[in-house]
Design an enzyme around this catalytic site. Structure first.
Site, mmCIF file in Angstrom:
data_model
loop_
_atom_site.group_PDB
_atom_site.id
_atom_site.type_symbol
_atom_site.label_atom_id
_atom_site.label_comp_id
_atom_site.label_asym_id
_atom_site.label_seq_id
_atom_site.Cartn_x
_atom_site.Cartn_y
_atom_site.Cartn_z
ATOM 1 N N MET A 37 -45.729 -1.398 -19.705
ATOM 2 C CA MET A 37 -46.712 -2.451 -19.568
ATOM 3 C C MET A 37 -48.089 -1.786 -19.549
ATOM 4 S SD MET A 37 -45.133 -5.283 -19.259
ATOM 5 C CE MET A 37 -43.945 -6.251 -18.374
ATOM 6 N N ARG A 70 -53.331 -3.951 -13.560
ATOM 7 C CA ARG A 70 -52.098 -3.231 -13.917
ATOM 8 C C ARG A 70 -50.902 -4.149 -13.765
ATOM 9 N NH1 ARG A 70 -54.762 0.634 -10.644
ATOM 10 N NH2 ARG A 70 -55.351 2.494 -11.811
ATOM 11 N N SER A 97 -0.558 -2.564 -14.282
ATOM 12 C CA SER A 97 -1.738 -1.793 -14.678
ATOM 13 C C SER A 97 -2.565 -2.642 -15.633
ATOM 14 C CB SER A 97 -1.304 -0.485 -15.343
ATOM 15 O OG SER A 97 -2.435 0.276 -15.662
ATOM 16 N N ARG A 133 4.059 5.142 -20.929
ATOM 17 C CA ARG A 133 4.065 3.802 -21.509
ATOM 18 C C ARG A 133 4.944 3.779 -22.762
ATOM 19 N NH1 ARG A 133 -1.418 1.167 -23.701
ATOM 20 N NH2 ARG A 133 -1.025 2.572 -25.439
ATOM 21 N N ARG A 147 -44.587 5.650 -5.594
ATOM 22 C CA ARG A 147 -43.256 5.055 -5.767
ATOM 23 C C ARG A 147 -42.236 6.161 -5.553
ATOM 24 N NH1 ARG A 147 -44.891 4.294 -11.903
ATOM 25 N NH2 ARG A 147 -44.967 6.491 -12.370
ATOM 26 N N LYS A 160 -44.923 -2.254 -7.709
ATOM 27 C CA LYS A 160 -46.232 -1.648 -7.435
ATOM 28 C C LYS A 160 -46.971 -2.439 -6.363
ATOM 29 C CE LYS A 160 -47.896 0.206 -11.186
ATOM 30 N NZ LYS A 160 -48.521 0.276 -12.513
ATOM 31 N N GLY A 214 -4.785 -3.415 -18.488
ATOM 32 C CA GLY A 214 -5.251 -2.830 -19.760
ATOM 33 C C GLY A 214 -6.467 -3.606 -20.207
ATOM 34 N N THR A 215 -7.619 -3.196 -19.675
ATOM 35 C CA THR A 215 -8.815 -4.020 -19.889
ATOM 36 C C THR A 215 -9.349 -3.946 -21.316
ATOM 37 O OG1 THR A 215 -10.026 -2.184 -18.902
ATOM 38 C CG2 THR A 215 -9.575 -4.090 -17.490
ATOM 39 N N ASN A 216 -8.864 -2.964 -22.104
ATOM 40 C CA ASN A 216 -9.317 -2.925 -23.510
ATOM 41 C C ASN A 216 -8.755 -4.123 -24.258
ATOM 42 O OD1 ASN A 216 -10.308 -0.395 -22.843
ATOM 43 N ND2 ASN A 216 -8.519 0.684 -23.662
ATOM 44 N N ASP A 217 -7.427 -4.260 -24.205
ATOM 45 C CA ASP A 217 -6.831 -5.404 -24.900
ATOM 46 C C ASP A 217 -7.157 -6.706 -24.207
ATOM 47 O OD1 ASP A 217 -5.424 -4.767 -27.345
ATOM 48 O OD2 ASP A 217 -4.296 -3.353 -26.113
ATOM 49 N N ARG A 264 0.014 7.539 -23.525
ATOM 50 C CA ARG A 264 0.180 6.678 -24.713
ATOM 51 C C ARG A 264 1.187 7.363 -25.638
ATOM 52 N NH1 ARG A 264 -5.726 5.835 -23.825
ATOM 53 N NH2 ARG A 264 -6.144 3.593 -23.950
ATOM 54 N N GLY A 271 -44.853 2.981 -18.080
ATOM 55 C CA GLY A 271 -45.619 3.059 -19.320
ATOM 56 C C GLY A 271 -45.406 1.909 -20.273
ATOM 57 N N CYS A 279 -6.169 0.907 -16.436
ATOM 58 C CA CYS A 279 -6.124 2.062 -17.340
ATOM 59 C C CYS A 279 -6.912 1.831 -18.619
ATOM 60 C CB CYS A 279 -4.681 2.459 -17.645
ATOM 61 S SG CYS A 279 -3.761 1.172 -18.495
HETATM 62 C C1 PEP Z 1 -5.780 -1.266 -22.815
HETATM 63 O O1 PEP Z 1 -5.542 -2.119 -23.650
HETATM 64 O O2 PEP Z 1 -6.660 -1.382 -21.951
HETATM 65 C C2 PEP Z 1 -5.000 -0.007 -22.795
HETATM 66 C C3 PEP Z 1 -5.174 0.895 -21.863
HETATM 67 O O3 PEP Z 1 -4.178 0.205 -23.833
HETATM 68 P P1 PEP Z 1 -4.628 0.738 -25.257
HETATM 69 O O4 PEP Z 1 -6.081 1.090 -25.176
HETATM 70 O O5 PEP Z 1 -3.775 1.878 -25.566
HETATM 71 O O6 PEP Z 1 -4.381 -0.461 -26.121
HETATM 72 MG MG MG Z 2 -3.673 -1.992 -24.735
#
Ligand code: PEP
Ligand code: MG
Length: 905
Positions: free
Chosen positions: A102, A91, A775, A625, A335, A22, A777-780, A571, A100, A843
């Site tokens: 603050m 203000r 690849s 896979r 703004r 502001k 596997g960012t989950n694990d 999968r 809103g 993935c």
């Molecule tokens: C992971 O681990 O990122 C992955 C893609 O495999 P999954 O989720 O099947 O374990």
């Molecule tokens: Mg996995």
């Protein structure tokens, strides 16, 4: 020298981080020569010092006194002066907009003496007392912490005592009484009242703004929108101008385009004889902005010209707060306006069309989250029938939920997993936690620029505002419409924020226009044309590919319609759900001869499935896979088997085969199955499973080749931690390939590894030597890096971490750049150090998360593979990431290309 206070007309480029949004914008408006009431900004640096050290920094008092004296000199007024009193508005102004949340205090400087002076100078006693009662109430609520409801009750009682219909009906004497009662209320509830010393009022108000940064509401908003905790807020102190000086005065909000649909036109609201927050709070329903033309034509014309100039300056939708004091127009703030997801796409594409911005700029002005919201289903008008209530379509989207009448109940029910719709007379900052918890919000009062509408649009929450005649009885917990019962708390209703309609019960939703278009229907609408234009530009711009995680022909078909360039993850364990589980069970625990038969059946089953997938992808890559799920997911439940075996024995007829199965399952039992026999380890312990799956894939491909159909086959090994493991599996796969080549045809394929253990990330250089691709596997990788169970943590541990501020967002939803992200980057760099052109995909779920995609593209991922529904979002975000990586387009706030300003005057 550095100062803690800057005048709005200080020279130089306004620094948003220091002056807040502001403050920087007010300074810019002054530089543009617009009519802005004079004032100054106390910086965010001062706030940070107060937050860190608990006291104001040395030097701030002197800076403040100096700028106050300058302001008095400039206006010819004096703070606390009994001849010509200066009144101030205080203000908050953080760097990132927190609408809103603050609080604002107006009319600082009034006391029992200056109110008399103001009455004399203005010649309007009623006006002076109206200002004073506003100050007592705002100061009471904001600085002293008196509940707004107590002021509302006090006002209602006084109105009833005097038989008045509303505050406008009170004369000077009634307002004076309200001031006295308000002061007493403060003393009773807060133990202190409004100081009579105006300078003390100012100091306390500034401190209260600083302190509100740490308030519950502000924290919640920051968490919801990922605003860093340490930034602090600036405070803007400005000479008051008065919209409450009768019929020739008023306050309003103007938008240069419709913030809901994005259409060009006169949008906004105006309220005659109103001050400050009256319009935004929605306490009185304002008239459409276009009516200002009839009320005050010169001001309307001047405002239109300013709107046009500002839009050309900011090159975007502007939201302008203005006041008209006795026929003189003042701009209080401008703004770049908040907008619905549909408006965001429409405005960005229209501005390109109008030659105001480039396609690159348009792309970074929309987000994947907004596109996700445009893909949400909408209410099916035909099945919903007649609406039971209609208000303003304030924020689009359809939602179903139980009616709740206050924020606390909304939060309590939502925590239990209930969908709720918050119904309020109007919303205030206190209602934000309830809005965050709700699926939709309905208000009785307020227009499309009310607090409810602005906050809901910012959150993507469906909202219907200003439902005329809506009565909310907090004693009976019932809602009425024009006196007739409408619904009770707990009733299920359906809200359509796109049409402003409210329906009883649960109604069907239908795919949105954008989804129908993505699905291949010919849908002609300005919104769809805008989405199409920006997605096409994202595709031209992005440097990262987009694939889909899909396990069926139907999912692949959808993914391709949505723009996927292949399948990055099949999968295969999902093909063994339900009754099919026993195929794997038999391979795991049966005798050798029975295992042979099970493997033959498993191969046949997979061959059929893989042929469907490869055919659906029509020559695009498909990454199959190998089985990944922990072995216990394919085995019968141990406790259940034990009970059955024991009860058979207890009945005196022991079941030998049951006993043998029980023993086999016991042998496979693991204390930590997620780190047990799964992925590559299963492939090594049971190589015959790898051979069976690979054979099925090669035979499916051979079959397609025989039919003259194209295919592109990749096999992927999960949970790999070392190059040696992958080499063992590669040998099994090669055996299967040789066997199929001997019987049918040699099938080309690529073999790759998932990088989802920290060791794989660290040794990716070596794994890449024996891999055709990798690849992530960012989950694990997240689960194993944090040592946090991905199946359990989001239920119990992470909510607490988020509450405590230990995390800003779940690392399973948005990539933890510092830890997991660093490992991912190390994997990409490592792999490319030995094989410079090796493809490295992603993935895990993060590949479809708008907040992670820029990072993943930035570390050099070759493609992102996400669920089919997220494919368009990934395309858009990948395009944005490419534009942003080239360096942001010019900052809208810093471009001084002002062809229209000469006309503003
Ligand atoms: C992971 O681990 O990122 C992955 C893609 O495999 P999954 O989720 O099947 O374990
Ligand atoms: Mg996995």
């Amino acid at each position: 020298m550095n100062s803690y206070v800057y005048s709005f007309d200080a020279p130089g480029n306004p620094d948003r981080d220091l002056l807040g949004g502001k403050g920087a914008e007010l300074a810019r408006l002054v530089q543009l020569g617009l009519p802005v009431p004079p004032g100054f900004t106390v910086t965010t640096a001062a706030c940070r010092q107060v937050l860190e050290q608990g006291c104001r920094p040395a030097g701030m008092a002197g800076d403040l006194a100096h700028h106050l004296a300058l302001l008095e000199e400039r206006t010819g007024l004096a703070l606390g002066g009994v001849e010509r009193p200066l009144l101030l508005a205080v203000r908050s102004g953080p760097a990132s907009s927190m609408p809103g949340l603050m609080d604002t205090v107006l009319d600082i400087g009034l006391n029992d003496e200056t109110v008399v002076a103001l009455a004399r100078v203005s010649g309007d006693e009623r006006f002076a007392w109206d200002c004073y009662r506003r100050l007592v109430q705002m100061f009471g609520e904001t600085v002293l912490g008196v509940p707004a409801a107590s002021f509302a009750e006090l006002t209602e009682t006084l109105l009833a005592d005097r038989g008045a219909t509303g505050i406008p009906a009170l004369g000077a004497e009634g307002l004076r009484e309200l001031v006295e009662r308000g002061k007493t209320l403060c003393e009773v509830v807060a133990g202190r009242s409004l100081p009579q010393d105006p300078r003390k009022q100012l100091d306390l108000a500034i401190d209260a703004v600083f302190a509100s940064w740490q308030g519950e509401r502000a924290r919640l908003y920051r968490r919801r929108f990922g605003i860093p905790e340490h930034l602090g807020t600036a405070v803007n102190v400005q000479a008051m101008v008065f919209g409450n000086r009768g019929a020739t005065s008023g306050s309003g909000v103007a938008f240069t385009r419709d913030p809901v649909t994005g259409e060009l036109g006169d949008y906004g609201e105006y309220l005659t004889d109103a001050q400050g927050e009256d319009v935004v709070s929605g306490a009185r329903t304002a008239v459409p902005l276009a009516r200002l033309r009839d009320i005050d034509l010169p001001s309307y014309r001047q405002l239109r010209s300013i709107m046009c100039a500002l839009e050309h300056h900011y090159r975007d939708l502007c939201d302008i707060e203005f006041t008209i004091e006795d026929g003189r127009l003042w701009i209080l703030q401008t703004r770049v306006g908040k907008r619905s997801p549909a408006a965001a796409f429409r405005i960005a594409a229209d501005l390109v069309e109008e030659g105001m911005i480039t396609e690159d700029e348009a792309l970074v002005r929309v987000t994947g989250d907004q596109l996700t919201q445009l893909m949400f289903p909408q209410l099916d008008e035909r099945s919903a029938g007649r609406a039971v209530a209609v208000g303003l379509a304030a924020s689009p989207g359809a939602a179903v939920g139980r009616v709740v009448l206050d924020g606390a109940t909304a939060v309590a029910l939502a925590t239990r997993g209930e969908d709720v719709v918050l119904v309020r007379p109007e919303t205030r900052a206190d209602d934000v936690p309830g809005m965050v918890a709700a699926r939709a919000v309905i208000t009785a009062r307020g227009g499309r620029t009310s607090h409810a509408a602005i906050v809901a649009r910012g959150m993507g929450l469906p909202a219907v505002c200003g439902v005329e005649g809506l009565g909310i009885d907090m004693d009976t917990r019932r809602v009425s419409l024009n006196g007739q019962r409408l619904f009770a708390e707990g009733d299920v209703i359906t809200v359509d924020g796109g049409s402003g309609k409210v329906h009883h019960g649960h109604h069907r939703t239908v795919p949105s226009d954008v989804t129908r278009w993505l699905d291949g229907e010919a849908v002609e609408s300005p919104l769809v044309a805008s989405v199409s234009r920006l997605l096409a530009h994202a595709d031209r711009t992005r440097r990262v590919g987009v694939r889909a995680n899909a396990d069926s022909g139907r999912d692949i078909a959808r993914a391709l319609r949505y723009g996927a360039e292949g399948v990055g993850l099949v999968r295969t364990e999902r093909m063994f759900l339900g009754d099919r589980r026993t195929y794997v069970e038999r391979v795991l625990i049966d005798s050798d001869s029975e295992r042979e038969a099970a493997l033959r059946e498993l191969t046949a089953l997979q061959r059929e499935s893989f042929a469907v997938l490869l055919a659906a992808a029509d020559g695009r890559p498909v990454t199959i896979r190998l089985l990944d799920a922990p072995a216990h997911e394919f085995l019968p439940d141990l406790t259940d088997l034990a009970v059955r075996a024991e009860s058979a024995a207890a009945r005196g007829c022991p079941d030998e085969s049951l006993q043998a199965r029980l023993a086999a399952v016991r042998r496979h039992h693991e204390a930590n199955p997620m780190t047990g026999l799964r992925g590559v380890r299963l492939a090594i312990v049971r190589p015959e499973l790898v051979v069976a799956q690979a054979t099925a894939a090669f035979e499916a491909a051979a079959e397609l080749r025989e039919r003259g159909r194209p295919f592109d086959l990749e096999l992927m090994v999960p949970m790999v931690s070392s190059a040696a493991e992958l080499s063992v599996v590669a040998a099994s796969v090669a055996r299967a390939a040789e066997d199929v080549a001997a019987r049918r045809d040699r099938v080309p394929y690529r073999l790759g590894a998932m990088v989802e253990t920290p060791r794989a990330a660290v040794t990716a250089a070596r794994i890449a030597e024996v891999s055709d691709f990798l690849s992530l596997g960012t989950n694990d990788l997240t689960q194993l890096t944090w040592g946090l169970s991905r199946d359990d943590a989001e239920r119990s541990i992470l909510p607490r971490y988020l509450d405590e501020g230990l995390l800003r967002v779940s690392p399973f939803a948005t990539i933890d750049q510092e830890g997991v992200g660093d490992l991912a980057a190390c994997a990409v760099d490592g792999a490319r150090s030995t094989r410079p052109s090796i493809p490295v995909g992603v993935c895990g779920e993060h590949a479809g998360d708008p907040a992670s995609i820029g990072f993943l593209a930035g570390i050099g991922a070759t493609y992102l593979s996400c669920s089919p529904f997220r494919v368009p979002v990934a395309r858009l975000e990948a395009g944005r990431a490419a534009v942003l990586a080239e360096g942001c387009p010019p900052d809208r706030f810093d471009e001084l290309d002002l062809p229209f300003l000469a006309a503003v005057g």
